[in-house]
Motif scaffolding. Structure first.
Motif, PDB file in Angstrom:
ATOM      1  N   LEU A  15       0.822  -1.218   0.000  1.00  0.00           N
ATOM      2  CA  LEU A  15       0.000   0.000   0.000  1.00  0.00           C
ATOM      3  C   LEU A  15       0.854   1.265   0.000  1.00  0.00           C
ATOM      4  O   LEU A  15       0.565   2.219  -0.719  1.00  0.00           O
ATOM      5  N   LEU A  19       1.113   4.160  -2.796  1.00  0.00           N
ATOM      6  CA  LEU A  19       0.895   5.558  -2.405  1.00  0.00           C
ATOM      7  C   LEU A  19       2.017   6.461  -2.926  1.00  0.00           C
ATOM      8  O   LEU A  19       1.758   7.544  -3.458  1.00  0.00           O
ATOM      9  N   GLN A  42      -6.111  14.264  -8.825  1.00  0.00           N
ATOM     10  CA  GLN A  42      -7.488  14.173  -8.298  1.00  0.00           C
ATOM     11  C   GLN A  42      -7.499  13.350  -7.013  1.00  0.00           C
ATOM     12  O   GLN A  42      -8.212  13.666  -6.065  1.00  0.00           O
ATOM     13  N   ALA A  43      -6.684  12.287  -6.998  1.00  0.00           N
ATOM     14  CA  ALA A  43      -6.680  11.391  -5.842  1.00  0.00           C
ATOM     15  C   ALA A  43      -6.207  12.110  -4.577  1.00  0.00           C
ATOM     16  O   ALA A  43      -6.730  11.873  -3.489  1.00  0.00           O
ATOM     17  N   PHE A  44      -5.233  12.993  -4.718  1.00  0.00           N
ATOM     18  CA  PHE A  44      -4.686  13.668  -3.537  1.00  0.00           C
ATOM     19  C   PHE A  44      -5.300  15.052  -3.315  1.00  0.00           C
ATOM     20  O   PHE A  44      -4.848  15.790  -2.448  1.00  0.00           O
ATOM     21  N   ASN A  45      -6.341  15.351  -4.100  1.00  0.00           N
ATOM     22  CA  ASN A  45      -6.927  16.689  -4.068  1.00  0.00           C
ATOM     23  C   ASN A  45      -7.339  17.163  -2.670  1.00  0.00           C
ATOM     24  O   ASN A  45      -7.089  18.304  -2.294  1.00  0.00           O
ATOM     25  N   SER A  46      -7.970  16.281  -1.896  1.00  0.00           N
ATOM     26  CA  SER A  46      -8.448  16.734  -0.582  1.00  0.00           C
ATOM     27  C   SER A  46      -7.434  16.435   0.527  1.00  0.00           C
ATOM     28  O   SER A  46      -7.719  16.638   1.700  1.00  0.00           O
ATOM     29  N   LEU A  47      -6.259  15.928   0.152  1.00  0.00           N
ATOM     30  CA  LEU A  47      -5.261  15.583   1.169  1.00  0.00           C
ATOM     31  C   LEU A  47      -4.067  16.520   1.187  1.00  0.00           C
ATOM     32  O   LEU A  47      -3.316  16.554   2.154  1.00  0.00           O
ATOM     33  N   TYR A  73       5.570  10.419   2.732  1.00  0.00           N
ATOM     34  CA  TYR A  73       5.245   9.106   2.156  1.00  0.00           C
ATOM     35  C   TYR A  73       6.511   8.286   1.877  1.00  0.00           C
ATOM     36  O   TYR A  73       6.572   7.096   2.191  1.00  0.00           O
TER      37      TYR A  73
ATOM     38  N   TYR B 106     -17.805  13.537   4.709  1.00  0.00           N
ATOM     39  CA  TYR B 106     -17.341  14.636   3.855  1.00  0.00           C
ATOM     40  C   TYR B 106     -18.253  14.786   2.627  1.00  0.00           C
ATOM     41  O   TYR B 106     -18.677  15.890   2.277  1.00  0.00           O
ATOM     42  N   GLN B 156     -14.813  17.121  -9.732  1.00  0.00           N
ATOM     43  CA  GLN B 156     -14.694  16.868  -8.291  1.00  0.00           C
ATOM     44  C   GLN B 156     -16.025  16.966  -7.564  1.00  0.00           C
ATOM     45  O   GLN B 156     -16.134  16.610  -6.399  1.00  0.00           O
ATOM     46  N   TYR B 165     -12.037   8.526  -5.543  1.00  0.00           N
ATOM     47  CA  TYR B 165     -10.706   8.966  -5.115  1.00  0.00           C
ATOM     48  C   TYR B 165     -10.540   9.000  -3.599  1.00  0.00           C
ATOM     49  O   TYR B 165      -9.504   8.614  -3.075  1.00  0.00           O
ATOM     50  N   ASN B 166     -11.561   9.481  -2.897  1.00  0.00           N
ATOM     51  CA  ASN B 166     -11.378   9.687  -1.453  1.00  0.00           C
ATOM     52  C   ASN B 166     -11.431   8.400  -0.642  1.00  0.00           C
ATOM     53  O   ASN B 166     -10.737   8.276   0.366  1.00  0.00           O
ATOM     54  N   MET B 169      -8.009   6.622  -0.737  1.00  0.00           N
ATOM     55  CA  MET B 169      -6.948   7.457  -0.157  1.00  0.00           C
ATOM     56  C   MET B 169      -7.105   7.597   1.351  1.00  0.00           C
ATOM     57  O   MET B 169      -6.164   7.371   2.114  1.00  0.00           O
ATOM     58  N   TYR B 170      -8.313   7.980   1.779  1.00  0.00           N
ATOM     59  CA  TYR B 170      -8.532   8.112   3.234  1.00  0.00           C
ATOM     60  C   TYR B 170      -8.463   6.740   3.907  1.00  0.00           C
ATOM     61  O   TYR B 170      -7.998   6.632   5.041  1.00  0.00           O
ATOM     62  N   ILE B 172      -6.550   4.078   3.027  1.00  0.00           N
ATOM     63  CA  ILE B 172      -5.152   3.638   3.163  1.00  0.00           C
ATOM     64  C   ILE B 172      -4.427   4.467   4.244  1.00  0.00           C
ATOM     65  O   ILE B 172      -3.787   3.915   5.133  1.00  0.00           O
ATOM     66  N   LEU B 173      -4.562   5.778   4.165  1.00  0.00           N
ATOM     67  CA  LEU B 173      -3.818   6.619   5.120  1.00  0.00           C
ATOM     68  C   LEU B 173      -4.268   6.375   6.557  1.00  0.00           C
ATOM     69  O   LEU B 173      -3.465   6.380   7.486  1.00  0.00           O
TER      70      LEU B 173
END
Lengths: 150, 190
Positions: A15, A19, A42-47, A73, B106, B156, B165-166, B169-170, B172-173
């Motif tokens: 994972l 990432l 797009q994938a990291f847009n909100s992070l 990371y 969200y 978006q 996407y979220n 990502m959320y 995994i993190l």
């Protein structure tokens, strides 16, 4: 050497590598689409704020995350990869690593705040290094959890 | 055999973590939503500077990765509430569910906000276009940047894109931070 919870170790390993590859962005694959519409961005847009002038560039395209985030990371990935070797030399006690982690986290906040207030000017590399220290110290918390030497 | 049965019984006797997951998920879902809202309105209300990245985006420096800490809060709450040790696998699971919960909260708030201020996205797009128009970029490059950024901003807004996407990502993190939380906050055995 005994390996405990190999599935969990392997899963996190995969994972975190995924990432890092996604975070490096479309430049790695020389994608033709403009970077704001690339799926990595797009994938990291909100992070991540993804400001191009605060990110490393590859093949004329900014990474999908800022320099501090790519540091976090990749530092975590590196720390995770080194866990088998680090457990061999038993460098750590959890209490110490926790303190180191908190100190490095504070350093990151102070660095960002100082830069924002104009007290100093940090650079791509200074942010990446601080982020990398944060990521790798987070991974080092797990020394001795997955690999055990008799 | 008895040892395995004992371990299974111990697992079954562990308290449920869903309350911790829910609390952390809702808190961080709201934080992530609020930060995205602040950034959007700051962008809408800023004067076009011509710079590709406006000073309001500097706010984002402090919010990087904030949504990743939900897993840590959930495991802290779980460990604190029941004063128990948490296995790393369980910490990862708690983190994963918290990440999913953050994403859902969200998206729900985002959709509700579309009813409260249906023009927000359009105003943000207008602001971005005005900013690009004021920049020194060559016309062709300027138009390309406007097209791709507008396309990205419109995309978006859909629930499907946000989930696509979220969620991973959320998820995994928060797996990572859930494990860190289990290690740091869980009662140490032995």
């Amino acid at each position: 050497m005994q390996i405990r919870q190999p599935i969990l170790y392997g899963l996190v390993f995969i994972l975190v590598l995924i990432l890092v590859l996604v975070a490096i962005g479309g430049g790695l694959f020389n994608q033709s689409a403009r970077w704001p519409v690339q799926w990595q961005h797009q994938a990291f847009n909100s992070l991540c704020h993804q400001m191009a002038n605060r990110s490393f560039w590859i093949n004329g395209q900014p990474m999908a995350v800022c320099s501090r985030c790519i540091g976090v990371y990749s530092g975590f990935a590196l720390g995770w990869m080194l866990l088998p070797m680090l457990s061999l030399i038993r460098i750590t006690r959890l209490a110490h690593i926790k303190k180191v982690l908190v100190v490095i986290l504070l350093f990151n906040f102070i660095d960002a705040a100082g830069n924002l207030l104009g007290l100093w000017q940090n650079t791509l590399f200074s942010r990446a290094i601080l982020g990398g220290m944060l990521g790798s110290s987070a991974a080092l918390i797990f020394v001795g959890d997955f690999f055990h030497h008799n | 055999m008895d040892e395995v049965t004992e371990q299974q019984a111990e697992q079954n006797n562990q308290p449920s973590y869903w309350t911790s997951v829910g609390i952390a998920g809702v808190i961080f879902g709201i934080i992530v939503f609020a930060l995205s809202l602040v950034t959007s309105y700051a962008m809408i209300n800023s004067e076009p500077s011509g710079s590709l990245f406006s000073p309001v985006q500097l706010l984002g420096i402090f919010v990087c990765l904030v949504g990743a800490f939900g897993g840590m809060l959930a495991t802290w709450h779980y460990a604190n509430e029941y004063n128990i040790s948490i296995k790393l696998g369980k910490g990862a699971l708690i983190g994963l569910f918290t990440g999913i919960c953050i994403t859902v909260v969200y998206i729900v708030f985002n959709q509700i906000w579309q009813f409260i201020d249906p023009d927000m996205t359009q105003k943000a797009i207008d602001s971005v276009i005005a900013n690009f128009e004021a920049s020194d970029l060559p016309d062709a490059q300027k138009q390309q940047m406007i097209d791709s950024t507008v396309q990205s901003m419109r995309g978006q807004n859909s629930i499907g894109t946000q989930l696509l996407y979220n969620l991973p990502m959320y998820g995994i993190l928060n797996v990572f931070t859930g494990m860190i939380g289990a290690k740091v906050f869980g009662k140490q055995e032995g």
